[in-house]
Design a protein around this motif. Structure first.
Motif, PDB file in Angstrom:
ATOM      1  N   ILE A 104      33.256  46.210  38.530  1.00 49.13           N
ATOM      2  CA  ILE A 104      33.875  45.321  39.903  1.00 49.13           C
ATOM      3  C   ILE A 104      34.527  45.981  40.723  1.00 49.13           C
ATOM      4  CG2 ILE A 104      34.842  43.087  40.109  1.00 49.13           C
ATOM      5  CD1 ILE A 104      32.836  42.916  38.266  1.00 49.13           C
ATOM      6  N   LEU A 105      33.930  46.141  41.985  1.00 54.59           N
ATOM      7  CA  LEU A 105      34.718  46.808  42.991  1.00 54.59           C
ATOM      8  C   LEU A 105      35.219  45.986  43.898  1.00 54.59           C
ATOM      9  CD1 LEU A 105      31.933  49.685  43.385  1.00 54.59           C
ATOM     10  CD2 LEU A 105      33.695  49.697  41.983  1.00 54.59           C
ATOM     11  N   GLY A 106      36.328  46.552  44.891  1.00 57.11           N
ATOM     12  CA  GLY A 106      36.766  45.546  46.067  1.00 57.11           C
ATOM     13  C   GLY A 106      37.773  46.144  46.331  1.00 57.11           C
ATOM     14  N   PRO A 107      38.413  45.761  47.632  1.00 58.17           N
ATOM     15  CA  PRO A 107      40.075  46.159  47.889  1.00 58.17           C
ATOM     16  C   PRO A 107      40.913  45.256  47.187  1.00 58.17           C
ATOM     17  CG  PRO A 107      38.931  44.876  49.595  1.00 58.17           C
ATOM     18  CD  PRO A 107      37.803  45.084  48.789  1.00 58.17           C
ATOM     19  N   ASN A 108      42.265  45.630  47.045  1.00 57.98           N
ATOM     20  CA  ASN A 108      43.145  44.701  46.319  1.00 57.98           C
ATOM     21  C   ASN A 108      43.292  43.351  46.899  1.00 57.98           C
ATOM     22  OD1 ASN A 108      43.579  46.641  44.559  1.00 57.98           O
ATOM     23  ND2 ASN A 108      45.435  47.621  45.417  1.00 57.98           N
ATOM     24  N   GLY A 109      43.585  42.531  46.372  1.00 60.58           N
ATOM     25  CA  GLY A 109      43.895  41.226  46.911  1.00 60.58           C
ATOM     26  C   GLY A 109      42.670  40.101  47.190  1.00 60.58           C
ATOM     27  N   VAL A 110      41.550  40.642  46.623  1.00 59.96           N
ATOM     28  CA  VAL A 110      40.395  39.700  47.035  1.00 59.96           C
ATOM     29  C   VAL A 110      39.933  38.887  45.839  1.00 59.96           C
ATOM     30  CG1 VAL A 110      39.336  41.424  48.861  1.00 59.96           C
ATOM     31  CG2 VAL A 110      38.514  41.494  46.486  1.00 59.96           C
ATOM     32  N   GLY A 111      40.569  38.973  44.609  1.00 56.14           N
ATOM     33  CA  GLY A 111      40.124  38.239  43.611  1.00 56.14           C
ATOM     34  C   GLY A 111      39.572  38.852  42.253  1.00 56.14           C
ATOM     35  N   LYS A 112      39.512  40.328  42.293  1.00 58.89           N
ATOM     36  CA  LYS A 112      38.727  40.856  41.248  1.00 58.89           C
ATOM     37  C   LYS A 112      39.694  40.444  39.863  1.00 58.89           C
ATOM     38  CE  LYS A 112      39.504  45.173  42.581  1.00 58.89           C
ATOM     39  NZ  LYS A 112      40.588  44.890  43.668  1.00 58.89           N
ATOM     40  N   SER A 113      40.824  40.832  40.016  1.00 63.75           N
ATOM     41  CA  SER A 113      41.723  40.336  38.403  1.00 63.75           C
ATOM     42  C   SER A 113      41.312  38.835  38.161  1.00 63.75           C
ATOM     43  CB  SER A 113      43.033  40.699  38.765  1.00 63.75           C
ATOM     44  OG  SER A 113      43.248  42.170  38.706  1.00 63.75           O
ATOM     45  N   THR A 114      41.528  38.055  39.137  1.00 62.62           N
ATOM     46  CA  THR A 114      41.208  36.651  39.077  1.00 62.62           C
ATOM     47  C   THR A 114      39.923  36.163  38.403  1.00 62.62           C
ATOM     48  OG1 THR A 114      42.369  36.095  40.886  1.00 62.62           O
ATOM     49  CG2 THR A 114      41.196  34.414  40.163  1.00 62.62           C
ATOM     50  N   LEU A 115      38.761  37.003  38.802  1.00 62.49           N
ATOM     51  CA  LEU A 115      37.359  36.793  37.951  1.00 62.49           C
ATOM     52  C   LEU A 115      37.469  37.311  36.673  1.00 62.49           C
ATOM     53  CD1 LEU A 115      34.230  36.516  38.402  1.00 62.49           C
ATOM     54  CD2 LEU A 115      34.349  38.901  39.253  1.00 62.49           C
ATOM     55  N   ILE A 116      38.275  38.382  36.430  1.00 61.13           N
ATOM     56  CA  ILE A 116      38.337  38.932  35.091  1.00 61.13           C
ATOM     57  C   ILE A 116      38.977  37.612  34.208  1.00 61.13           C
ATOM     58  CG2 ILE A 116      39.471  40.445  33.579  1.00 61.13           C
ATOM     59  CD1 ILE A 116      37.062  41.791  34.954  1.00 61.13           C
ATOM     60  N   LYS A 117      39.825  37.114  34.713  1.00 58.95           N
ATOM     61  CA  LYS A 117      40.571  35.948  33.914  1.00 58.95           C
ATOM     62  C   LYS A 117      39.572  34.861  33.684  1.00 58.95           C
ATOM     63  CE  LYS A 117      45.344  37.007  35.453  1.00 58.95           C
ATOM     64  NZ  LYS A 117      46.552  36.729  36.461  1.00 58.95           N
ATOM     65  N   LEU A 118      38.835  34.571  34.488  1.00 60.21           N
ATOM     66  CA  LEU A 118      37.900  33.528  34.488  1.00 60.21           C
ATOM     67  C   LEU A 118      36.574  33.816  33.330  1.00 60.21           C
ATOM     68  CD1 LEU A 118      36.957  32.757  38.221  1.00 60.21           C
ATOM     69  CD2 LEU A 118      37.953  31.191  36.495  1.00 60.21           C
ATOM     70  N   VAL A 119      36.511  35.035  33.312  1.00 58.86           N
ATOM     71  CA  VAL A 119      35.547  35.634  32.337  1.00 58.86           C
ATOM     72  C   VAL A 119      36.119  35.627  30.983  1.00 58.86           C
ATOM     73  CG1 VAL A 119      34.201  37.601  31.380  1.00 58.86           C
ATOM     74  CG2 VAL A 119      34.208  37.225  33.804  1.00 58.86           C
ATOM     75  N   MET A 120      37.431  35.730  30.882  1.00 59.10           N
ATOM     76  CA  MET A 120      38.221  35.734  29.534  1.00 59.10           C
ATOM     77  C   MET A 120      38.574  34.290  29.107  1.00 59.10           C
ATOM     78  SD  MET A 120      38.757  38.498  28.266  1.00 59.10           S
ATOM     79  CE  MET A 120      40.053  38.144  27.109  1.00 59.10           C
ATOM     80  N   GLY A 121      38.274  33.410  30.039  1.00 56.64           N
ATOM     81  CA  GLY A 121      38.637  31.833  29.881  1.00 56.64           C
ATOM     82  C   GLY A 121      40.291  31.518  29.995  1.00 56.64           C
ATOM     83  N   GLN A 122      40.828  32.584  30.417  1.00 54.69           N
ATOM     84  CA  GLN A 122      42.220  32.161  30.773  1.00 54.69           C
ATOM     85  C   GLN A 122      42.469  31.395  31.879  1.00 54.69           C
ATOM     86  OE1 GLN A 122      44.007  35.963  31.371  1.00 54.69           O
ATOM     87  NE2 GLN A 122      43.613  36.741  29.082  1.00 54.69           N
ATOM     88  N   LEU A 123      41.491  31.247  32.736  1.00 47.20           N
ATOM     89  CA  LEU A 123      41.552  30.241  34.147  1.00 47.20           C
ATOM     90  C   LEU A 123      40.196  29.575  34.072  1.00 47.20           C
ATOM     91  CD1 LEU A 123      42.626  32.518  37.000  1.00 47.20           C
ATOM     92  CD2 LEU A 123      43.996  30.989  35.584  1.00 47.20           C
ATOM     93  N   ALA A 124      40.434  28.176  34.609  1.00 44.15           N
ATOM     94  CA  ALA A 124      39.161  27.572  34.649  1.00 44.15           C
ATOM     95  C   ALA A 124      38.787  27.342  35.881  1.00 44.15           C
ATOM     96  CB  ALA A 124      39.616  26.006  34.158  1.00 44.15           C
ATOM     97  N   ALA A 125      37.467  27.503  36.009  1.00 43.57           N
ATOM     98  CA  ALA A 125      36.563  27.323  37.447  1.00 43.57           C
ATOM     99  C   ALA A 125      36.965  26.155  38.119  1.00 43.57           C
ATOM    100  CB  ALA A 125      35.260  27.811  37.400  1.00 43.57           C
ATOM    101  N   VAL A 126      37.088  26.251  39.493  1.00 49.83           N
ATOM    102  CA  VAL A 126      37.285  25.116  40.299  1.00 49.83           C
ATOM    103  C   VAL A 126      35.760  24.545  40.515  1.00 49.83           C
ATOM    104  CG1 VAL A 126      37.966  24.234  42.500  1.00 49.83           C
ATOM    105  CG2 VAL A 126      39.410  25.855  41.255  1.00 49.83           C
ATOM    106  N   GLU A 127      34.801  25.298  40.865  1.00 47.12           N
ATOM    107  CA  GLU A 127      33.395  25.246  41.058  1.00 47.12           C
ATOM    108  C   GLU A 127      32.602  25.657  40.100  1.00 47.12           C
ATOM    109  OE1 GLU A 127      34.081  24.728  45.951  1.00 47.12           O
ATOM    110  OE2 GLU A 127      32.862  26.272  45.010  1.00 47.12           O
TER     111      GLU A 127
END
Length: 814
Positions: free
Chosen positions: A620-643
């Motif tokens: 997963i690539l991209g500059p800091n602050g665009v949501g890469k770590s957030t996407l990882i937490k969604l994959v892990m089930g630590q966050l629930a998707a809004v959509e």
């Protein structure tokens, strides 16, 4: 440089005349290839070994003094003060040797003339027989020399007829004399603003015989090194027999610590070998022998959060400028208050003098007080002028612009620069610490994993900045790409020694491999020679007629030194356990039209669609602050998707390595205790065996986690996350705090792993070695598949960063 000028300079230095002419010609070509601005210290690194082998300079100091004389002649036409010889009769011996050579040449010429005249031979001459006899004699003598361990070296034998070698004591004594002379000369030049007025003759050359007609001593026109060269040499570090320990452990033993101004050193070595400890002890000046006045700064951790803005925090890090500005404000306030007092006293004095009954005593007291105040005023005014001059040299007027420039290069927008540091995450605070270090411009900048928490654009900016940085850098980094772009030298900490290599990391790998091959061949040759002599000894030991020969060979065998084969640091590897079968499912995680935002009105991304299988290798690539770590937490089930939705396989086991993994461990417990606590009912023997797979066996398994190095803590996390044999490994900035060997071991483990793999990383080498597909999280709130190479993506990412101009001439080269 002009090679003819270099050759003339080599011939002009008296102490080099004993060297072989072919060697001098070779040295002339080497020196001519150096840049015009080369310093004596740098030149000594190149030609010093040749001076040592020829016996004209046995130490680094002696080689540097010779290089000063050579460069002085090239640049000014004069040699400068020579180097003291071991005996006062050296010149006479040299003259006698020259006279002997001239006589031998004359005799040879006469012999040639005599041979040219026809002569009557008394017997026939068999030319072939004479040549064969001579060849046989040479062969026999060469073999005997080999067997007796006394091979002759004509080049080294020249040392036996020269008296030009200087002892260490002589070098030290003469260096002090030259230093005293230079300081006296500098003092005279400060007094005289018109150049050379007040010139003091340099110290006489010890042991130098009188020269010139009639034995008169010829004057020596010595031009001292420039102030810039002296200042640069004063910031070099050269400590022999350096030893370092920590917590009762010996980390370095009798090694050389060598740091030259302007070099960029990449310090590499296994985790726990002492790299960070060396940087810390340098910064704390716990290393004996460091030059006085040398400023050293070690960046190792994030700054503490406070209400001060990011910009103000960086500007405040330049302590001298801040101190001078405060002093200037205080002095200005004192002068202003004093002027009011002076005005009042002058009014009192006028009133006293105008009174009908003048009081001379009172007037004198007022005058005395006014004199004291005016003296204080003058002193403070002089001090303020000194402060202004120093602030001008520090470029204080551009401090805010320079601080903003550094912060912009590291990814801080104008808005972020005005935020309080307490509002930043740990990764951004680490960038603030890095910005403070760059802004201060110390003589030696020590960076410990500077690419951690930094994205591709910021890494590229940092590479450009450090490559142009004029002061010295010592960098501990696991990032090969970064070291290849920045490092001019590699320092390998291995087996409690510091080994120095010129060039970047790839060049180090090549040089190291060649050195290991050469070491192996040299050891094999020495062993073969010993075996050959030992075979003779064993064969004729009982032969009384050859007893003397046997004894001679025994002595020759004892004179042959053993060659130690150089060895690499012990490599290690590990494997993640094989996951269980999920029934041949083609996809173990489905991401369908996912959108997420911590504030639903401000979504980080939308419309993310991705499938993850057991064969996936996703970066997963991209500059800091665009949501890469957030996407990882969604994959892990630590966050629930809004959509949308993230749908995992019902039997899926996922393991996660966080960039903040240390915060998830109890640092007071041992790795064994942590593993058993997380997995209740685990057998201790099985737990020890699992830890051993990650090189955490023996005492390390029982050691307190808080006392382990950063890389060792990462290995504990690998062991903890993989104990249940997960089907998918998810890693966020996993290479932070790992040494290069552990990164290689991790690459090998992922290559053998039978499950899926997803990683967020900015380590180009690691990504290229582990990933087969890349997904880019852009600032457009989208996650898209990248079809090109990682190198192509990096170029695009770098082109999007702001174009910055370096403004401070003392910080970077033009």
């Amino acid at each position: 440089m002009d090679e003819s000028a270099v050759s003339a300079a080599l011939e002009a230095v008296p102490h080099l005349r004993s060297m072989d002419s072919d060697l001098l010609a070779y040295l002339a070509s080497m020196i001519a290839a150096q840049p015009e601005s080369v310093t004596p210290a740098v030149l000594a690194d190149t030609v010093g070994p040749f001076f040592d082998s020829a016996g004209v300079a046995e130490t680094a100091g002696g080689a540097e003094m010779l290089c000063k004389a050579i460069l002085s002649h090239i640049r000014t036409g004069s040699v400068g003060p020579g180097i003291p010889r071991k005996a006062a009769s050296s010149a006479a011996a040299a003259a006698a040797a020259a006279s002997s050579r001239r006589a031998a040449a004359a005799a040879a010429a006469a012999a040639e003339e005599e041979d040219a005249a026809p002569r009557l031979l008394s017997a026939p001459v068999h030319v072939g027989a004479r040549e064969a006899a001579a060849h046989a004699k040479d062969s026999r003598s060469g073999m005997l020399d080999f067997l007796w361990g006394r091979e002759d070296n004509a080049y080294l034998n020249q040392n036996k007829v020269t008296e030009y070698v200087m002892s260490a004591k002589d070098q030290e004594k003469y260096a002090k004399r030259v230093d005293r002379w230079q300081r006296r000369q500098a003092a005279m030049e400060r007094k005289s603003k018109k150049g050379r007025r007040g010139y003091i003759a340099p110290p006489p050359i010890a042991g130098e015989a009188a020269s010139g007609a009639g034995g008169a001593s010829a004057p020596v026109d010595f031009t001292p090194v420039s102030a810039e060269e002296e200042a640069a040499a004063a910031k070099n570090v050269d400590i022999e027999r350096f030893t370092m320990g920590f917590a009762g452990l010996s980390l370095l033993e009798n090694t050389e610590l060598k740091i030259i101004l302007g070099r960029k050193y990449g310090l590499i070595g296994q985790n726990g070998s002492g790299k960070t400890t060396l940087l810390r002890q340098l910064a704390r000046r716990e290393v004996e022998g460091l030059p006085k006045g040398l400023t050293i700064l070690h960046v190792q951790q994030e700054v503490r959060g406070s209400d001060a803005t990011v910009l103000d925090t960086v500007m405040a890090s330049e302590v001298e400028r801040e101190t001078l500005m405060r002093e200037e404000e205080e002095l200005g306030a004192k002068i202003e208050a004093r002027e009011a007092t002076i005005a009042a006293l002058e009014a009192d004095l006028e009133a006293a003098e105008a009174a009908a009954t003048a009081d001379p005593a009172k007037a004198e007291a007022i005058l005395a007080e006014l004199g004291t105040l005016h003296k204080q005023d003058d002193d403070d005014t002089v001090r303020i002028q000194e402060i202004y001059e120093r602030l001008e040299r520090l470029d204080a007027a551009s401090a805010e612009a320079r601080a903003a420039e550094v912060l912009g290069g590291l990814g801080f927008s104008t808005t972020m620069q005005q935020l309080p540091t307490r509002a930043l995450s740990g990764g951004w605070r680490m960038r603030v610490a890095l910005a403070c270090a760059i802004f201060v411009r110390p003589d030696i900048l020590c960076l410990d994993e500077p690419t951690n928490h930094v994205d591709f654009p910021a890494i590229a900016w940092l590479e450009d900045y450090l490559s142009k940085y004029k002061s010295t850098c010592i960098i501990v980094s696991h990032d090969r790409h970064f070291l290849n772009h920045v490092a001019t030298d590699i320092v390998h900490l291995s087996h409690k020694k510091l080994h120095y290599y010129r060039g970047n990391y790839d060049e180090f790998v090549t040089s190291r491999a060649e050195m290991l091959r050469h070491s192996t061949r040299a050891a094999a040759a020495a062993d073969a020679k010993k075996a050959h002599i030992q075979e003779f000894i064993d064969k004729f030991r009982a032969n009384a007629k050859k007893a003397s020969l046997v004894q001679s060979r025994i002595k020759a065998l004892s004179r042959i030194d053993s060659v130690t084969v150089a060895s690499d640091d012990p490599a290690w590897s590990f494997e993640f356990p094989e996951p269980s079968d999920l029934g041949g499912a083609s996809s173990v995680i489905q991401i369908k039209d996912v959108g997420f935002g911590y504030d639903p009105s401000k979504m980080l991304f939308r419309g993310v669609n991705m499938g993850i299988s057991m064969d996936s290798r996703i970066g997963i690539l991209g500059p800091n602050g665009v949501g890469k770590s957030t996407l990882i937490k969604l994959v892990m089930g630590q966050l629930a998707a809004v959509e949308g939705a993230v749908v995992p396989h019902p039997k899926l086991e996922v393991a996660f390595f966080s960039q903040h993994h240390e915060e998830q461990m109890d640092l007071e417990k041992s790795p064994l205790e942590m593993l058993v606590d997380i997995n209740p009912g685990t057998d201790e023997t099985a737990a020890r065996a699992h830890l051993g797979r990650f090189n955490l066996s023996g005492e390390l398994a029982l050691q307190r986690i808080g006392s382990l190095s950063g890389g060792q803590k990462s290995r504990v996390s690998f062991a903890l996350m993989s104990f249940r044999a997960p089907h998918v490994l998810v890693m966020d900035e996993v290479t932070n705090h790992l040494d290069i060997e552990t990164v290689d071991a991790l690459i090998g483990a992922i290559a053998m792993y039978q499950g899926g793999f997803i990683v967020v990383s900015h380590d180009q080498h690691f990504l290229e070695a582990t990933c087969t597909e890349y997904w880019v999280m852009s600032s457009k709130r989208k996650l898209e598949r990248w079809r090109g190479t990682l190198a192509a993506y990096r170029k695009i990412a770098e082109s999007e960063r702001p174009v910055l101009q370096f403004t401070h001439p003392d910080a970077v080269a033009e």
